[in-house]
Design a protein around this motif. Structure first.
Motif, PDB file in Angstrom:
ATOM      1  N   UNK A  37       0.826  -1.206   0.000  1.00 24.47           N
ATOM      2  CA  UNK A  37       0.000   0.000   0.000  1.00 24.47           C
ATOM      3  C   UNK A  37       0.862   1.258   0.000  1.00 24.47           C
ATOM      4  N   UNK A  38       1.933   1.250   0.791  1.00 27.21           N
ATOM      5  CA  UNK A  38       2.840   2.401   0.825  1.00 27.21           C
ATOM      6  C   UNK A  38       3.518   2.594  -0.532  1.00 27.21           C
ATOM      7  N   UNK A  39       3.941   1.486  -1.129  1.00 27.89           N
ATOM      8  CA  UNK A  39       4.549   1.573  -2.454  1.00 27.89           C
ATOM      9  C   UNK A  39       3.555   2.113  -3.480  1.00 27.89           C
ATOM     10  N   UNK A  40       2.301   1.682  -3.351  1.00 28.79           N
ATOM     11  CA  UNK A  40       1.264   2.168  -4.261  1.00 28.79           C
ATOM     12  C   UNK A  40       1.029   3.652  -4.110  1.00 28.79           C
ATOM     13  N   UNK A  41       0.992   4.142  -2.861  1.00 28.14           N
ATOM     14  CA  UNK A  41       0.780   5.585  -2.644  1.00 28.14           C
ATOM     15  C   UNK A  41       1.917   6.402  -3.262  1.00 28.14           C
ATOM     16  N   UNK A  42       3.146   5.897  -3.133  1.00 26.82           N
ATOM     17  CA  UNK A  42       4.283   6.597  -3.723  1.00 26.82           C
ATOM     18  C   UNK A  42       4.173   6.615  -5.248  1.00 26.82           C
ATOM     19  N   UNK A  43       3.745   5.479  -5.824  1.00 20.56           N
ATOM     20  CA  UNK A  43       3.578   5.416  -7.276  1.00 20.56           C
ATOM     21  C   UNK A  43       2.508   6.386  -7.746  1.00 20.56           C
ATOM     22  N   UNK A  44       1.414   6.484  -7.003  1.00 21.31           N
ATOM     23  CA  UNK A  44       0.343   7.405  -7.378  1.00 21.31           C
ATOM     24  C   UNK A  44       0.838   8.843  -7.343  1.00 21.31           C
ATOM     25  N   UNK A  45       1.625   9.186  -6.323  1.00 20.22           N
ATOM     26  CA  UNK A  45       2.155  10.556  -6.246  1.00 20.22           C
ATOM     27  C   UNK A  45       3.072  10.839  -7.442  1.00 20.22           C
ATOM     28  N   UNK A  46       3.933   9.870  -7.774  1.00 20.70           N
ATOM     29  CA  UNK A  46       4.826  10.037  -8.922  1.00 20.70           C
ATOM     30  C   UNK A  46       4.028  10.164 -10.214  1.00 20.70           C
ATOM     31  N   UNK A  47       2.979   9.344 -10.350  1.00 23.86           N
ATOM     32  CA  UNK A  47       2.142   9.391 -11.552  1.00 23.86           C
ATOM     33  C   UNK A  47       1.430  10.738 -11.666  1.00 23.86           C
ATOM     34  N   UNK A  48       0.961  11.270 -10.523  1.00 24.06           N
ATOM     35  CA  UNK A  48       0.309  12.579 -10.535  1.00 24.06           C
ATOM     36  C   UNK A  48       1.270  13.659 -11.043  1.00 24.06           C
ATOM     37  N   UNK A  49       2.495  13.610 -10.540  1.00 26.15           N
ATOM     38  CA  UNK A  49       3.487  14.604 -10.958  1.00 26.15           C
ATOM     39  C   UNK A  49       3.822  14.456 -12.444  1.00 26.15           C
ATOM     40  N   UNK A  50       3.967  13.203 -12.913  1.00 27.87           N
ATOM     41  CA  UNK A  50       4.246  12.981 -14.329  1.00 27.87           C
ATOM     42  C   UNK A  50       3.107  13.476 -15.217  1.00 27.87           C
ATOM     43  N   UNK A  51       1.874  13.236 -14.756  1.00 24.28           N
ATOM     44  CA  UNK A  51       0.717  13.664 -15.545  1.00 24.28           C
ATOM     45  C   UNK A  51       0.684  15.180 -15.687  1.00 24.28           C
ATOM     46  N   UNK A  52       0.983  15.888 -14.602  1.00 24.55           N
ATOM     47  CA  UNK A  52       0.996  17.351 -14.662  1.00 24.55           C
ATOM     48  C   UNK A  52       2.127  17.832 -15.562  1.00 24.55           C
ATOM     49  N   UNK A  53       3.319  17.222 -15.406  1.00 31.76           N
ATOM     50  CA  UNK A  53       4.454  17.609 -16.249  1.00 31.76           C
ATOM     51  C   UNK A  53       4.155  17.341 -17.724  1.00 31.76           C
ATOM     52  N   UNK A  54       3.522  16.197 -18.005  1.00 32.07           N
ATOM     53  CA  UNK A  54       3.179  15.877 -19.388  1.00 32.07           C
ATOM     54  C   UNK A  54       2.160  16.864 -19.955  1.00 32.07           C
ATOM     55  N   UNK A  55       1.175  17.271 -19.125  1.00 29.79           N
ATOM     56  CA  UNK A  55       0.174  18.251 -19.576  1.00 29.79           C
ATOM     57  C   UNK A  55       0.832  19.578 -19.916  1.00 29.79           C
ATOM     58  N   UNK A  56       1.727  20.028 -19.040  1.00 32.46           N
ATOM     59  CA  UNK A  56       2.416  21.288 -19.305  1.00 32.46           C
ATOM     60  C   UNK A  56       3.282  21.191 -20.562  1.00 32.46           C
ATOM     61  N   UNK A  57       3.961  20.037 -20.716  1.00 33.97           N
ATOM     62  CA  UNK A  57       4.820  19.844 -21.892  1.00 33.97           C
ATOM     63  C   UNK A  57       3.988  19.868 -23.171  1.00 33.97           C
ATOM     64  N   UNK A  58       2.775  19.280 -23.118  1.00 31.76           N
ATOM     65  CA  UNK A  58       1.891  19.300 -24.293  1.00 31.76           C
ATOM     66  C   UNK A  58       1.431  20.712 -24.608  1.00 31.76           C
ATOM     67  N   UNK A  59       1.125  21.484 -23.560  1.00 29.77           N
ATOM     68  CA  UNK A  59       0.676  22.863 -23.780  1.00 29.77           C
ATOM     69  C   UNK A  59       1.780  23.728 -24.374  1.00 29.77           C
ATOM     70  N   UNK A  60       3.023  23.493 -23.913  1.00 30.47           N
ATOM     71  CA  UNK A  60       4.137  24.309 -24.376  1.00 30.47           C
ATOM     72  C   UNK A  60       4.806  23.740 -25.621  1.00 30.47           C
ATOM     73  N   UNK A  61       4.436  22.494 -25.992  1.00 33.90           N
ATOM     74  CA  UNK A  61       5.005  21.870 -27.176  1.00 33.90           C
ATOM     75  C   UNK A  61       6.482  21.548 -27.051  1.00 33.90           C
ATOM     76  N   UNK A  62       6.927  21.143 -25.877  1.00 33.08           N
ATOM     77  CA  UNK A  62       8.342  20.848 -25.663  1.00 33.08           C
ATOM     78  C   UNK A  62       8.669  19.434 -26.147  1.00 33.08           C
ATOM     79  N   UNK A  63       9.940  19.155 -26.463  1.00 40.70           N
ATOM     80  CA  UNK A  63      10.332  17.820 -26.950  1.00 40.70           C
ATOM     81  C   UNK A  63      10.192  16.721 -25.905  1.00 40.70           C
ATOM     82  N   UNK A  64      10.005  17.090 -24.633  1.00 42.15           N
ATOM     83  CA  UNK A  64       9.953  16.084 -23.570  1.00 42.15           C
ATOM     84  C   UNK A  64       8.624  15.329 -23.528  1.00 42.15           C
ATOM     85  N   UNK A  65       7.668  15.723 -24.369  1.00 41.24           N
ATOM     86  CA  UNK A  65       6.328  15.123 -24.317  1.00 41.24           C
ATOM     87  C   UNK A  65       6.389  13.610 -24.509  1.00 41.24           C
ATOM     88  N   UNK A  66       7.102  13.150 -25.533  1.00 42.26           N
ATOM     89  CA  UNK A  66       7.167  11.719 -25.817  1.00 42.26           C
ATOM     90  C   UNK A  66       7.751  10.928 -24.666  1.00 42.26           C
TER      91      UNK A  66
END
Length: 337
Positions: A37-66
């Motif tokens: 459960x603790x490992x899962x909570x950490x994964x969810x937090x990491x996934x949340x951060x990645x999702x936000x970073x990916x959204x921003x990258x898509x909005x700005x059109x940066x090469x890091x999107x892929x």
């Protein structure tokens, strides 16, 4: 007489040894479940951060999107596997703890040292354990809903504010529309939090089950395509508070199941009073299902149905569900008042 006493003593020793072994296995399984459960909570937090970073990258059109998309997809795949393992260990731990309680009851019955009403009466202990487990299941459900709802929104808002600060420092023209998006996200989070609060203890229940049900159904129909008709015949003036809460929660769970599995269905909630027997039915004209097939495939009844059945059983009532493919579903609750 001596032989009988020796046999009882031997049986008690065997049960004590079995209990000790099972408690050890339960402790190990509990530790494993906590770690997962603790490992899962950490994964969810990491996934949340990645999702936000990916959204921003898509909005700005940066090469890091892929790269971010690939990392997020890989992490979500790992999360799915971990969620399955978490559910499996939770179910195994629940069954193991139930077995331990049953053996404890048998051991206490063999000793003959307690009477009904004592603090360690086996039946009272079993009921208390069932209530505690029900509360833990409910808390787990709420924790998941909070994570997937308000917590996700707040995480996105926080990351968005950090991005907005960078836009402000660079005098970017994108900052104004971005701030509007953040405001909408914050409003959504606030709306979801208020919804959770209302679900935890509906204020309308203070005015009785019929009023609380009507209030819930009105909101339910606003967010679903399900049409609900309420027909409470000869409803008692007032039921005990615990009975009204159970009826409300079971009806709520039934309506949520209908929304998930029988969209666009018509629902009839009806009650009948036969002497001191109150019968409540929730009937839908959806696609229906084969309950035996569901149990055969998964090996157990769904969590929602089990929760409803256990809630009604705590009142000393009877819960039944009847359904078949193409013929809708009917939930029936019978309680003595």
């Amino acid at each position: 007489m001596a032989d009988a006493a020796a046999l009882l003593a031997q049986a008690q020793t065997q049960l004590a040894n079995a209990l000790q072994a099972l408690r050890g296995e339960a402790a190990q399984l509990r530790e494993r479940h906590t770690a997962i459960a603790q490992q899962g909570r950490q994964m969810y937090r990491t996934a949340d951060e990645l999702a936000v970073q990916r959204t921003f990258a898509e909005q700005l059109g940066t090469p890091a999107v892929g790269r971010l998309r690939q990392q997020e997809a890989e992490l979500r795949s790992k999360m799915a596997n971990l969620d399955a393992e978490t559910s499996a260990t939770a179910e195994a731990l629940k069954r193991l703890e139930q077995l331990i309680r049953q053996i404890e009851m048998s051991s206490t019955s063999l000793s003959g040292t307690t009477t009904i009403g004592q603090q360690n009466d086996p039946w009272a202990l079993a009921l208390r354990g069932q209530i505690i487990q029900g509360r833990e299941d409910e808390r787990l459900r709420l924790a998941r809903e909070v994570h997937d709802g308000p917590a996700q929104v707040l995480a996105n808002v926080l990351m968005g504010l950090e991005h907005a600060m960078n836009l402000h420092q660079s005098n970017s023209p994108q900052i104004e529309p971005f701030l509007h998006e953040l405001r909408s996200a914050a409003r959504q989070g606030l709306h979801e939090v208020r919804g959770f609060i209302a679900d935890l203890r509906p204020g309308a229940l203070d005015q009785g089950f019929p009023t609380a049900l009507a209030d819930y159904v009105q909101k339910y129909q606003q967010t679903t395509k399900v049409k609900v008709t309420i027909d409470l015949l000869h409803w008692p003036n007032r039921l005990p508070a615990e009975a009204e809460i159970v009826l409300y929660r079971v009806t709520q769970e039934a309506l949520q199941n209908i929304h998930k599995h029988a969209r666009n269905a018509n629902v009839l909630i009806r009650s009948m009073l036969q002497g001191n027997l109150l019968i409540v039915t929730i009937r839908d004209d959806g696609p229906g299902f084969d309950p035996r097939e569901v149990v055969r495939r998964s090996g157990k009844e769904s969590w929602g149905l089990t929760s409803m059945r256990e809630r009604v059983a705590l009142l000393g009532g009877d819960f039944a569900i009847a359904s078949r493919p193409g013929a809708g579903t009917e939930v029936t609750i019978r309680i003595t008042i």
